[in-house]
Enzyme design. Structure first.
Site: not given
Length: 538
Positions: A207, A329, A441
């Site tokens: 990230s 995601e 994510h």
């Protein structure tokens, strides 16, 4: 959260003593009864506490110590506002004094030159998280002991403490990136004492950590401190990687604390008097004008980042890279923005003031994700929006980063999509808010560190197989620059072949699951539309 904090329940056995540039250190022997024992050194300072006059300044190396440092516990996290799902896991206190790192290292005899080194930089939107969450015993059991690598996890200043700026010389800029750079310098100077090879260092992050490791590979100050890079679910080509409103947002934070000075030097003087927790911020995003940005983050400052990432990529030393995303995601983005219609999201991304043919382009975009007859099918509608958010958040820019790297070096990027999920990894409270269950994510991190990331969950047999696959590929890449392993070492060879992206096949990728397989094109080729749209504006 699984092993995210120190869950080793055996008797505390001291590690071997290590002598660094700054003094002697003793940690803990985390794996004791094995021919592949592992030592952990937790909470090692790599900089002076960045407090008082050192706030908003580049980090300064620590003072040497005369007594032996007992490095047996994680240091405090940087000040931050925890998301609700962090609180119950008791990740330890927050403090402005947060510049510490952790070293996990084999005890057995190292190979010539030392063990390969893997440095992990955590994510969290540049505003939250810490090295604590990714654990200790899991790293020892799944990365260090079976694969013979040294792992380093680091902390850095977050939020406004890490990225406050006045846009002039009143304060240093991008100090969080300077923190990471000083940590990498520490590795170069000291990792040999832990039997690590300073000439074989791989940095990996996820990230905002993925964007950070990519930015570190581009900056002239940091790019020569390591050799391979793994940007996961984030990279320097993502539109949110660079914050274009950092000066304005910093001024607003000053106003929030009652500081109205126009003179930047006086503003910084007063900002150094503000209690650190009043500068803390949580995980957030800004989608003004349809563009994704973090609450605060790096900016092109003319120094650490002297040019845009795409310009720096053309002149930076070439490094092998492994990069990718999770299959869906966009699930968490969908939950956050669940009241938006797909047409509304597309309209925000294709505004009429930028595109004279906006109606035609919007129609083209919509048909990529949803056909008119599918509009009333909730399942197809949910999947369409998740795909759209996945592309806008990460997939399109990840594919762009591959193209950018192929322009300067062929066959140097291994592209992946992480396509495995255990529904229990979300827990009941989070899982019930999701439109459907798919890897999203942070999902992949559980299978590198052996910890639950969002919630604690019990790893089943398939989860353990997935850990074995992931850790072998990542450590193979760190050791040899090739996730497939070294032909001269049969034990390293994968039972499948991961082919790198190339100019002939720029969109081929590895679908990571229990039976990994090569596929083409990445994310069904949807990113081409958004990539061509952005190229039109350049």
């Amino acid at each position: 959260m699984g092993n995210s904090i120190n869950l080793f329940h055996g008797p505390e056995v001291p590690s071997r003593e290590v002598t660094t540039k700054y003094g002697k250190i003793v940690g803990r022997r985390m794996i004791q009864k094995s021919d592949r024992m592992v030592d952990a050194f937790l909470g090692i300072p790599f900089a002076k506490p960045p407090v008082a006059e050192l706030r908003f300044k580049k980090p300064v190396p620590p003072e040497p110590w005369s007594d032996t440092l007992h490095a047996t516990k994680f240091a405090s996290r940087c000040v931050q506002l925890d998301p609700f799902f962090f609180v119950k896991y008791k990740l330890g206190p927050c403090s402005e004094d947060c510049l510490y790192l952790n070293v996990f290292t084999p005890v057995w005899e190292p190979p010539e030159g030392g063990f390969p080194v893997m440095v992990f930089i955590h994510g969290g939107g540049y505003c939250i998280d810490s090295a604590v969450k990714y654990g200790d015993i899991g790293i020892c059991q799944h990365l260090v002991a079976p694969h013979g690598v040294v792992v380093v996890t680091i902390q850095y200043r977050l939020g406004y403490l890490g990225f406050f700026t006045t846009g002039d010389d009143a304060c240093d800029e991008n100090v969080a990136l300077w923190d990471m750079t000083l940590a990498l310098q520490w590795v170069q100077e000291n990792i040999g004492a832990f039997n690590g090879d300073k000439n074989n260092v791989t940095i990996f992050g996820q990230s905002a950590g993925g964007a950070s490791v990519d930015l570190l590979s581009l900056s002239p100050y940091s790019r020569d401190l390591f050799h391979k890079v793994v940007p996961m679910a984030g990279n320097a080509s993502c539109e949110w990687a660079i914050n274009n409103n950092a000066v304005e947002k910093s001024r607003l934070m000053a106003l929030k604390n009652g500081i109205t000075e126009n003179d930047s030097h006086e503003l910084i003087r007063r900002m150094r008097e503000v209690p650190a927790m009043k500068l803390a911020t949580g995980l957030g995003s800004d989608t003004t004008g349809g563009k994704m940005q973090t609450t605060i983050g790096p900016r092109i400052d003319g120094d650490f980042l002297p040019k845009t990432p795409i310009e720096l990529r053309k002149e930076a030393p070439k490094k092998k890279r492994l990069t990718g995303i999770c299959e869906a995601e966009g699930i968490l983005s969908y939950v956050i923005h669940s009241k938006k219609y797909i047409e509304e999201i597309i309209a925000e991304r294709i505004p009429e003031y930028e595109y004279p043919n906006f109606k035609e382009l919007r129609d083209q975009a919509l048909k990529i994700y949803l056909q008119p007859e599918e509009r009333q099918d909730k399942d197809k509608y949910d999947h369409a929006i998740v795909k759209l958010y996945t592309d806008l958040f990460l997939a399109s820019d990840t594919q762009t980063s591959v193209y950018e790297n192929l322009e300067v070096e062929n066959d140097a990027t291994y592209l992946y999509s992480f396509d495995y999920v255990n529904p229990k990894s979300f827990g009941f409270l989070i899982g019930r808010h999701l439109p459907f269950i798919a890897p999203t994510h942070c999902t992949e991190l559980a299978y590198l560190f052996g910890v639950g990331i969002l919630v604690d969950f019990k790893f089943n047999e398939d989860d353990n197989k997935m850990i074995g696959i992931m850790t072998q590929m990542w450590t193979n890449f760190a050791k040899y620059g090739d996730p497939n392993g070294d032909p001269s070492k049969p034990e390293s060879i994968l039972p499948f072949q991961w082919e790198a992206a190339s100019n002939e096949h720029p969109r081929r990728y590895l679908s990571i699951k229990l039976a990994p397989e090569m596929k083409d094109p990445f994310q069904e080729g949807r990113s081409e539309f958004w990539r061509n749209l952005k190229r039109h504006l350049r």
